[in-house]
Scaffold this active site. Structure first.
Site, PDB file in Angstrom:
ATOM      1  N   GLU A   1      46.170  35.596  36.834  1.00 57.07           N
ATOM      2  CA  GLU A   1      47.337  36.245  37.307  1.00 57.07           C
ATOM      3  C   GLU A   1      48.521  35.559  36.423  1.00 57.07           C
ATOM      4  OE1 GLU A   1      49.973  36.769  41.280  1.00 57.07           O
ATOM      5  OE2 GLU A   1      47.970  35.797  41.470  1.00 57.07           O
TER       6      GLU A   1
ATOM      7  N   GLU B   1      58.110  38.470  47.108  1.00 57.25           N
ATOM      8  CA  GLU B   1      57.204  37.985  47.910  1.00 57.25           C
ATOM      9  C   GLU B   1      58.121  37.493  49.122  1.00 57.25           C
ATOM     10  OE1 GLU B   1      53.283  36.407  46.047  1.00 57.25           O
ATOM     11  OE2 GLU B   1      54.827  35.151  45.302  1.00 57.25           O
TER      12      GLU B   1
END
Length: 262
Positions: free
Chosen positions: A150, A244
């Site tokens: 990621e 987020e």
């Protein structure tokens, strides 16, 4: 843009396959712009080459919460959207509202030479908030396969911290590399595992917030490839950009966003 409970307590920002999976999401396919607000955990809206994902992947960690996301405009390849949220309780990330690029993915990194992107955004908060704004991208050994790496490019951090292999006594993440110059900014690189895949997070140090980014995110891949973090034979499976949130109330507004894979 995911474990054992003890890992969740240790890792402040989690990323897993479930967080970014679209297979379970309720999708609204749209040829014209659907500006309705989506509030469901896996609800999404597709338009053009993009999908807007509400993505409340860890809402169960909240004592209470709400998040709604809405497309506001699309002109050519430039899209705009807003996300409004309130999350209380819990120390883990609750959601990752994001725009996902659906064209050009599942190519080997060696076949890609640029990922040009432009992003103008703002964040309005009410009280204390823990959140970040970031590009979130994944690679795999096979097209559409399980994520093995990621790559995050953070544009701001509000009372939040990246996954890292180590933290100091104050709980602050320790970078693996400092002062990397890419795309006109200086970055620190943090790396560590979320329990599912390796996470590489670039955080700006020359400025605290980049509200208008116009550049190329492929050089971040090139840096990691040249650093032998992973090979160019891997496939780029996911390109997302969003926010987020761990706790607090706010409205995240993207006035213009575009991305492509060349």
């Amino acid at each position: 843009m995911f474990f054992l409970s003890f890992l969740l307590l240790l890792v402040p920002l989690l990323s897993s396959a479930s967080r970014h999976s679209t297979s379970r999401m309720h999708k609204v396919h749209a040829r014209s712009l659907d500006t309705s607000t989506i509030t469901g955990k896996w609800e999404s809206v597709e338009v053009g080459q993009y999908s807007l994902l509400n993505n409340l992947w860890n809402e169960q960690n909240a004592a209470w919460g709400y998040q709604g996301s809405q497309l506001t405009s699309l002109s050519g390849s430039t899209i705009a959207w807003t996300t409004t949220y309130t999350w209380t309780g819990g120390s883990q990330v609750k959601s990752f509202a994001n725009i996902q690029l659906n064209t050009g993915i599942n190519q080997q990194l060696s076949e890609i030479y640029s990922i040009p992107t432009a992003w103008q955004w703002s964040l309005s908060t009410n009280g204390a908030v823990s959140a970040d704004v970031a590009y979130d991208m994944f690679t795999s050994y096979t097209p559409g396969g399980k994520a093995v790496n990621e790559i995050m490019v953070w544009l701001t951090s509000v009372n939040s911290k990246p996954i890292s292999a180590s933290y100091n006594a104050a709980g602050q993440a320790i970078p693996s590399v400092t002062n990397i110059n890419l795309e006109g900014y200086t970055w620190n690189l943090y790396s560590g595992s979320n329990g599912f895949n390796q996470v590489y997070s670039f955080l700006p140090t020359s400025v605290s917030t980049i509200e208008s980014f116009n550049g190329d995110v492929y050089p971040f891949f090139s840096y990691l490839i040249n650093d032998n973090s992973f090979g160019s034979s891997q496939y780029l499976t996911t390109v997302q950009a969003g926010t987020e949130v761990t706790y607090g109330s706010g409205t995240f507004t993207t006035s213009a966003y575009s991305a492509a894979i060349n």
